[in-house]
Design an enzyme around this catalytic site. Structure first.
Site, PDB file in Angstrom:
ATOM      1  N   GLU A  71      43.090  36.422  35.580  1.00 25.66           N
ATOM      2  CA  GLU A  71      42.275  35.318  36.102  1.00 25.66           C
ATOM      3  C   GLU A  71      42.216  35.373  37.621  1.00 25.66           C
ATOM      4  O   GLU A  71      42.599  34.404  38.280  1.00 25.66           O
ATOM      5  CB  GLU A  71      42.911  33.965  35.730  1.00 25.66           C
ATOM      6  CG  GLU A  71      43.099  33.718  34.281  1.00 25.66           C
ATOM      7  CD  GLU A  71      41.956  32.913  33.715  1.00 25.66           C
ATOM      8  OE1 GLU A  71      41.164  32.353  34.509  1.00 25.66           O
ATOM      9  OE2 GLU A  71      41.834  32.861  32.491  1.00 25.66           O
ATOM     10  N   PRO A  72      41.754  36.477  38.174  1.00 31.52           N
ATOM     11  CA  PRO A  72      41.854  36.624  39.639  1.00 31.52           C
ATOM     12  C   PRO A  72      41.012  35.624  40.421  1.00 31.52           C
ATOM     13  O   PRO A  72      41.203  35.464  41.618  1.00 31.52           O
ATOM     14  CB  PRO A  72      41.389  38.056  39.885  1.00 31.52           C
ATOM     15  CG  PRO A  72      40.570  38.396  38.702  1.00 31.52           C
ATOM     16  CD  PRO A  72      41.118  37.625  37.543  1.00 31.52           C
ATOM     17  N   LYS A  73      40.069  34.951  39.752  1.00 32.24           N
ATOM     18  CA  LYS A  73      39.233  34.008  40.500  1.00 32.24           C
ATOM     19  C   LYS A  73      39.779  32.595  40.433  1.00 32.24           C
ATOM     20  O   LYS A  73      39.149  31.652  40.911  1.00 32.24           O
ATOM     21  CB  LYS A  73      37.809  34.019  39.945  1.00 32.24           C
ATOM     22  CG  LYS A  73      37.138  35.347  40.237  1.00 32.24           C
ATOM     23  CD  LYS A  73      35.650  35.214  40.281  1.00 32.24           C
ATOM     24  CE  LYS A  73      35.076  36.418  40.999  1.00 32.24           C
ATOM     25  NZ  LYS A  73      33.711  36.706  40.650  1.00 32.24           N
ATOM     26  N   ASN A  74      40.920  32.447  39.805  1.00 34.72           N
ATOM     27  CA  ASN A  74      41.493  31.116  39.651  1.00 34.72           C
ATOM     28  C   ASN A  74      42.456  30.810  40.791  1.00 34.72           C
ATOM     29  O   ASN A  74      43.532  31.388  40.912  1.00 34.72           O
ATOM     30  CB  ASN A  74      42.217  31.052  38.306  1.00 34.72           C
ATOM     31  CG  ASN A  74      42.833  29.696  38.070  1.00 34.72           C
ATOM     32  OD1 ASN A  74      43.263  29.016  38.994  1.00 34.72           O
ATOM     33  ND2 ASN A  74      42.873  29.291  36.825  1.00 34.72           N
ATOM     34  N   HIS A 124      40.447  34.671  47.162  1.00 32.47           N
ATOM     35  CA  HIS A 124      41.832  34.223  46.968  1.00 32.47           C
ATOM     36  C   HIS A 124      42.812  35.357  47.209  1.00 32.47           C
ATOM     37  O   HIS A 124      43.867  35.174  47.808  1.00 32.47           O
ATOM     38  CB  HIS A 124      42.037  33.695  45.548  1.00 32.47           C
ATOM     39  CG  HIS A 124      41.088  32.615  45.173  1.00 32.47           C
ATOM     40  ND1 HIS A 124      40.859  31.531  45.980  1.00 32.47           N
ATOM     41  CD2 HIS A 124      40.309  32.444  44.083  1.00 32.47           C
ATOM     42  CE1 HIS A 124      39.973  30.741  45.394  1.00 32.47           C
ATOM     43  NE2 HIS A 124      39.623  31.282  44.243  1.00 32.47           N
TER      44      HIS A 124
END
Ligand SMILES: [Zn+2]
Lengths: 334, 321
Positions: free
Chosen positions: B113-116, B152
């Site tokens: 979930e790298p965009k979280n 992020h």
């Protein structure tokens, strides 16, 4: 030059060239009513902001009456945390600056600020300012220029800017300015149109737009426009309707909105309407949501669409609502 | 992730919390949707089950092993919910858990979930608590393999480097990314971040950087990021003091490369010349503005008109001869 540009192609759909006002109104109306919808539940953690997007969208198209004012105000007030003075996104969550601004925007929209204890909110917000002038979003402590904006906008709407150190706020925001004239989340992080809006908006509220190099920033902002007419948030990213708001509002605050091609941007935003369900999406053909619906409408309003009410550049509320408050802020001219 | 085993994450093996004997003591709290609750058919059953129990334990303030398991299920159902992450951290601290397995869990989640944002923030807190930044550069580099502009991940990397002083190999890393994709604006930003925080932009460094970026511009003269970097590091000084930049401009101009960034930099150079008394450069600058607005970059026509007006009012009038 055959340079590859990340962009999208607009669909050839003449039916999307007109603004589907009634469809958008019914989309928002049903979204707020369908509380059993999975999308609705999945976004519980940002509910109060969701309500703000829906209400503002409806007011901008003159359909606010279709929302249940009493029910909404009851809900928003049930999210007020008396201990801290902040608003929760939903019952059973923790208060945060993001939702505090949304809640205050809702109360202002409904001319119902008298329902709350302003001093409690002011105290919540002012406690989040750090010694370097930055703001954290809640007591757990992440810093972000977005939170500077949330804090300053909330206080400005409540007429209590005196509660924080403005000079230091400005200093921190200035320290987030990059070599390209844009702003990031914290010092050193990449320029991003959303953060630019937060920083420019904050400086406008503090009447310190002198900090900005308006020509350089304006050029960076208008470079965000792609051949499709849409705007992206950083170089080499796809266009997205919500950026039509962040970029346009920033350009307007610094008096340079006409530097972009308004007609092409209008076409892009129109093409993100869903003519079956109503609502706007991030890009043509994607799923619609209330967030992009608000910023699609607000963007069109800034572009001069007469079917939509005037929107305030800084607070993203209908202009007539802001005028009632007689707020003081700075705007630049070219 | 041992606690999660009995409630396997795939839907068939999942046992509802309401059916678990060891949760009998908890009264679940359904979501409060305001005064007119509607039948909540579209919730997935698991989602509703997990969150009803989560609300109950948060209200009760229970911080036990079984709550760790519950929060993990809750995160799996909805990783964007920040309250869950925060509560999980409180439980971890209360139980004085060994952070190693939590770091592994966070790593796995970051990669999935790298965009979280929540996952990254959780990761940062764990690194802080364990004072162990040894995997962060690797982890962010892994994320960049799929998404080299992940905001992020860049923020996390900058935080790690700044907090633990890990500057030494970063320029090399950035160089690798730029060779893969010279339009990577995040990488150009990182280059600036490293230099400004280490050597600073001394005369010597600026000279080298100018050379460095020029090589990239030659390959792709329409690369906004590279031009922004070049003009960014020359800000405050004069472009015309840099022979290699003037050469670059001449060579691209002679090939008739229609790059707005090139032409914009030419305008800057002409402006420097006018400011230095070379009157005839004003007309050249104004001509380029016209060329840009009418042919090369008509989308931003009004910006070029403005630039032209600005120059004329500062240095004009134009010699009409
Ligand atoms: Zn968007």
């Amino acid at each position: 030059m055959g340079t590859p540009v990340k962009d999208v192609e607009l669909p050839d759909r003449p039916e999307l060239q007109e603004l589907l006002l009634e469809k958008h109104a019914s989309y928002i109306e049903t979204f707020e009513k369908n509380k059993d919808d999975l999308d609705y539940c999945m976004t519980e953690f940002l509910r109060v902001s969701g309500i703000y997007w829906c209400l503002t969208a409806m007011d901008l198209i003159g359909q606010l009456d279709r929302m249940n004012k009493t029910e909404i105000l009851d809900y928003v007030m049930s999210c007020f945390d008396k201990d801290t003075g902040g608003f929760r996104p939903a019952v059973n969550h923790d208060p945060h600056l993001l939702y505090t601004l949304s809640a205050v925007q809702i109360l202002i929209l409904y001319d119902s600020v008298s329902l709350i204890d302003k001093d409690r909110i002011v105290s919540f917000v002012s406690k989040l300012q750090q010694p370097d002038g930055s703001f954290v979003g809640d007591r757990w402590g992440e810093v972000d220029t977005r939170f500077s904006f949330c804090a300053l906008a909330t206080l400005s709407l409540l007429g209590r800017l005196d509660a924080v150190d403005i000079e230091k706020s400005v200093q921190f925001i200035s320290s987030c300015m990059n070599f390209d004239g844009g702003f990031g989340v914290i010092p050193g992080s990449e320029s991003h149109a959303g953060q630019v809006y937060c920083c420019v908006g904050s400086l406008a509220i503090c009447k310190r737009l002198d900090v900005i190099n308006a020509d350089q920033l304006g050029w960076w902002l208008c470079e965000r426009q792609l051949p499709s007419g849409g705007l992206n948030g950083r170089p080499e990213k796809l266009p997205d309707v919500c950026y039509s708001w962040w970029v346009l509002a920033s350009l307007s605050i610094i008096g340079r909105i006409h530097w972009i091609d308004k007609e092409r941007l209008t076409q892009f935003i129109m093409a993100t309407q869903d003519d079956e369900t109503g609502g706007f999406s991030d890009r043509p053909g994607d799923m619609v949501d209330p967030f992009h619906t608000l910023f699609g409408l607000a963007g069109l309003s800034l572009l001069g669409n007469r079917q939509i009410k005037g929107v305030n550049l800084i607070f993203c509320l209908p202009q007539n609502v802001i005028e009632r408050l007689e707020l003081d802020y700075e705007l630049l001219k070219e | 992730m041992s606690e999660g085993d009995e409630s396997n994450s795939d839907e068939q093996g999942y046992v509802y919390y309401r059916d678990r004997p060891n949760w009998k003591d908890i009264e679940p709290i359904p979501q409060d949707d305001g005064p007119n609750p509607v039948v909540q058919i579209a919730y997935t059953d698991k989602f509703k089950d997990v969150y009803d129990y989560l609300r109950a334990v948060i209200r009760k303030g229970e911080k036990t092993e079984r709550v760790l398991e519950l929060t993990m299920d809750a995160i799996e159902c909805n990783p964007a919910n920040y309250t869950v992450w925060h509560y999980r951290r409180e439980v971890l601290q209360e139980l004085k858990k060994d952070l190693k397995s939590e770091l592994e869990f966070a790593e796995e989640t970051v990669l999935n979930e790298p965009k979280n944002y929540q996952v990254w923030y959780h990761r940062q807190k764990l690194v802080e608590w364990s004072n162990d930044p040894s995997r962060e550069l690797y982890l962010t580099a892994e994320v960049f393999k799929d998404d080299s502009k992940n905001y992020h991940a860049w923020q996390h990397r900058q935080w790690t480097i700044r907090t633990y002083g890990l500057w030494s190999n970063e320029l090399e890393f950035v160089d690798g990314l730029l060779k893969e994709d010279f339009r990577n604006n995040s990488a150009w930003n990182q280059r600036y971040f490293v230099i400004i925080n280490t050597t600073g932009y001394t005369e010597e460094v600026v000279k080298n950087e100018v050379k460095y970026v020029i090589d990239f511009i030659k390959v792709a003269p329409n690369n906004e990021s590279a031009w922004n970097y070049l003009t960014g590091i020359l800000k405050g000084g004069r472009i015309s003091d840099h022979e290699p930049v003037l050469k670059l401009i001449d060579s691209l101009r002679s090939q008739h490369v229609p790059s707005p960034f090139l032409l914009s930099t030419m305008i800057d150079v002409y402006e420097e010349e006018v400011a230095n008394g070379k009157k005839e450069s004003l007309e050249k600058a104004v001509k380029i503005c016209e060329e840009l607005g009418s042919k090369i970059d008509p989308v931003r026509k009004r910006y070029w008109e403005y630039t032209s007006r600005r120059l004329i009012s500062a240095y004009g009038p134009l010699d009409s001869t």
